[in-house]
Every structure is written in C-alpha cells, then in structure tokens.
Design a protein around this motif. Structure first.
Motif, short mmCIF file in Angstrom:
data_model
loop_
_atom_site.label_atom_id
_atom_site.label_comp_id
_atom_site.label_asym_id
_atom_site.label_seq_id
_atom_site.Cartn_x
_atom_site.Cartn_y
_atom_site.Cartn_z
N GLN A 128 -6.10 -2.58 4.00
CA GLN A 128 -6.20 -3.11 2.64
C GLN A 128 -7.64 -3.36 2.26
OE1 GLN A 128 -3.57 -6.43 3.33
NE2 GLN A 128 -1.78 -5.39 2.44
N ASP B 171 5.80 -4.62 2.51
CA ASP B 171 5.43 -5.74 1.65
C ASP B 171 5.37 -5.34 0.18
OD1 ASP B 171 3.18 -4.13 2.34
OD2 ASP B 171 1.83 -5.69 1.63
N GLU B 172 5.17 -4.05 -0.09
CA GLU B 172 5.10 -3.57 -1.47
C GLU B 172 6.42 -3.01 -1.96
OE1 GLU B 172 2.71 -0.04 -3.85
OE2 GLU B 172 1.57 -1.36 -2.52
N MET C 145 0.83 -1.19 0.00
CA MET C 145 0.00 0.00 0.00
C MET C 145 0.87 1.24 0.00
SD MET C 145 -3.01 -0.84 2.78
CE MET C 145 -4.05 0.52 2.20
N LYS C 146 0.31 2.31 -0.56
CA LYS C 146 0.96 3.63 -0.49
C LYS C 146 0.07 4.51 0.38
CE LYS C 146 3.67 3.46 -4.71
NZ LYS C 146 4.04 4.12 -5.99
N VAL D 5 5.29 3.83 1.74
CA VAL D 5 5.11 2.57 1.00
C VAL D 5 5.35 1.43 1.97
CG1 VAL D 5 5.82 1.18 -0.97
CG2 VAL D 5 5.90 3.67 -1.12
N THR D 6 4.35 0.60 2.18
CA THR D 6 4.50 -0.49 3.14
C THR D 6 5.57 -1.48 2.67
OG1 THR D 6 2.63 -1.62 2.09
CG2 THR D 6 2.17 -0.30 4.05
#
Length: 323
Positions: free
Chosen positions: A54, A231-232, A1-2, A228-229
């Motif tokens: 999310q 995981d992304e 996610m951003k 920016v998380t």
C-alpha cells in the motif's frame, strides 16, 4: 488494493497495482526499491507485506506508473502454488446434469423415453455427496493464463465451453481452521474461467475420478484481471456474475446462491492438511454460467467475457490452431 502481475513483452511477471480507475499500473517492485518481488510475496507476508504494498502504491510516480494498455496482464499469481476448484452452486449442477441427460438420450432410438429413464434412475443427477460435504478437484496450475490471453482449443475436442467462476487466494496458511475463523485466511479474490472440453470431460468422468483432459490442457485456466484484496472486496456473497460471448450476454447469477461458502471450503480442506499462502480455491460455476446450461457451445474465434462485481472483466479469445 487491486493487485496485478504484468508483462512488458519479455514474459517476466512484475508486481503491480491498478490505479487511476484501472487505466494505469503502479509498479510495486520499482516503487519499493525492489523490496516487493511479486504478488505471491505479498500474500505470504501477511499484514506487514500488504502495508508495504500500500505504501508503494501511494509512492509510485514517474517511470513506476505504467499505462495499462501498453502491457499485458498475466494471472495475478502465475502459477499459483496450488489450485482447487470446488462445487458450490447447486443451480449449475442441476441444470448441467439435465442438459447432459438430454445429450446422452440423443444416442437412443427414443430420446424422450431414455431421458425419463435416466432421470428416474438418478443417472447424471446431482450426487448426494454434494450436499454432504464440499467437493473439489485439483486443477492444473501450469495451465493458468491471464486477461486477454488466447485460449488454445485442444485438438481432441469438438465441444468447447467456458465456466463463470470466482475464487479466493489464501493469505496466512490454514490448517484445522474452523469456518468461523476462516475469513481471516482469505487474502483476496479474482475471476476464474474454467474452460472445458465437454466431450472429453463426458468420456472420462465415468472413471469415478476427477476431470483430466476435459480441463487440463494448456491455457485452459484464465484468471484475473486482478486480485482484489479482502479488505477492499467486502462481502463476497452479494456480487453479480455475468458471462458474455462476443458481447452477447449468455447468463448471469449471484454469489449469494452459493451452497457452500469459502469459509466452509477452508474448514473442510484444511482438516489435517495445510493450505499454503497463495493457493487458489475456485467457487465452481455459478448457475447459468456456462454454455452447457443453455445448450450453446463455443466456436473458434469467440471472445468470452466474465464479469464479477468488485473485480472487473476477464476477457479471453478461444483459438483453434490450423490442423
């Protein structure tokens, strides 16, 4: 996610996520019926909170989708609970100290001889401590602003500079964490512009403490445009970093050149000390990432853009108030 925190004009930060290629913001509070109050809440809540964010992003529709160009982005977490800015790039230090020696040498009758003497004596050289352990200072979290916010030139400075950095936000708290396990404590990444009054910084650093008025003035710490998380974001050590002033590229570097990794920073800082959720650790300036390294300084009205692969562009204008 951003993830973003945005302001509709009333100064109140609202949690959101960039969608539609960054042209729109999904309001996470609205889309979750108020269950998500802030980006900090997501960082504090771990995997369950991120999953809720999310879900809210996917469910956002109608009035919960806002055009990005109709609002103002604050820093992703403003203010963060704590800020530490670290020194991770050797090239920046080597080049900055070299230019600092040149500046100081201009005060002597024979600048060339003075510069040689300082170099021979190790004056204004990279300290051995940098190679022995991570070095950092605690920055002013209340000076944090966001993307497209003006940075106000401090009245006591004649030489203003920017610094191209990025950094991490802590997710689950970390204490006595080994570097091998430290990645699990990183919630996400953002861009950080560590604006610096170089003359004030030079004057105070001889006091053998951290920087103060060289960096601690209102609006000095822009961050963003988004978080920016982890995981992304992927591998944090393969990203290009670029700085531009008024559209002209002044320098670029790579995150691959970090002498100290974020995992090593977390291991060092968390020794007998808890790093809490939402705290920010800056990388320090990438090599070629500030004006001092090029002997170029800012002028009132200049627009500085910092770009990091995978995050985007953080843009700020520096403004000198009328005297």
């Amino acid at each position: 996610m951003k993830l973003v925190t945005y302001d509709t004009g009333d100064g109140i930060g609202r949690p959101g996520a960039l969608v539609a290629d960054g042209t729109r913001i999904a309001d996470l509070a609205m889309a979750s019926a108020g269950r998500i109050p802030s980006v900090l809440w997501i960082a504090e809540g771990g995997e369950d909170a991120l999953a809720q964010a999310q879900e809210a992003e996917a469910a956002a529709s109608g009035s919960a989708l806002i055009a990005r160009d109709e609002v103002r982005l604050m820093a992703p977490i403003q203010p963060p609970p704590q800020m530490r800015d670290c020194l991770c790039f050797e090239t920046h230090l080597m080049q900055a100290f070299q230019q600092a020696r040149k500046l100081r040498a201009q005060q002597f009758p024979d600048p060339a001889a003075a510069e040689r003497e300082m170099e021979e004596k190790g004056i204004l050289s990279v300290p051995q401590t940098f190679y022995n352990q991570p070095i950092y200072y605690k920055a002013n979290r209340f000076s944090v602003v966001g993307h497209d916010h003006d940075v106000i030139w401090p009245r006591y400075s004649n030489f203003m500079d920017f610094e191209l950095e990025f950094g991490v936000y802590i997710g689950k708290p970390a204490k006595d964490v080994a570097k091998e396990a430290a990645r699990d404590h990183i919630f996400g990444y953002t861009i950080f512009n560590d604006f610096t009054a170089r003359d004030a910084q030079t004057a105070e650093m001889g006091g053998s403490l951290g920087p103060a008025k060289g960096k601690d003035f209102d609006t000095a710490n822009p961050m963003g445009p988004c978080l920016v998380t982890a995981d992304e974001f992927g591998d944090p050590y393969d990203k290009m970093m670029i700085c531009r002033v008024n559209g002209e590229e002044w320098g670029r570097g790579s995150t691959s050149t970090m002498h100290w990794s974020f995992e090593q920073l977390i291991e060092h800082i968390s020794a007998s000390e808890t790093i809490h959720s939402g705290e920010f650790l800056g990388s320090g300036t990438v090599g070629n990432g500030c004006g001092l390294e090029h002997m170029r300084f800012l002028s009132p009205g200049d627009v500085v853009e910092l770009e990091v692969d995978g995050i985007g562009i953080l843009r700020n204008r520096i403004v000198k108030p009328d005297s």
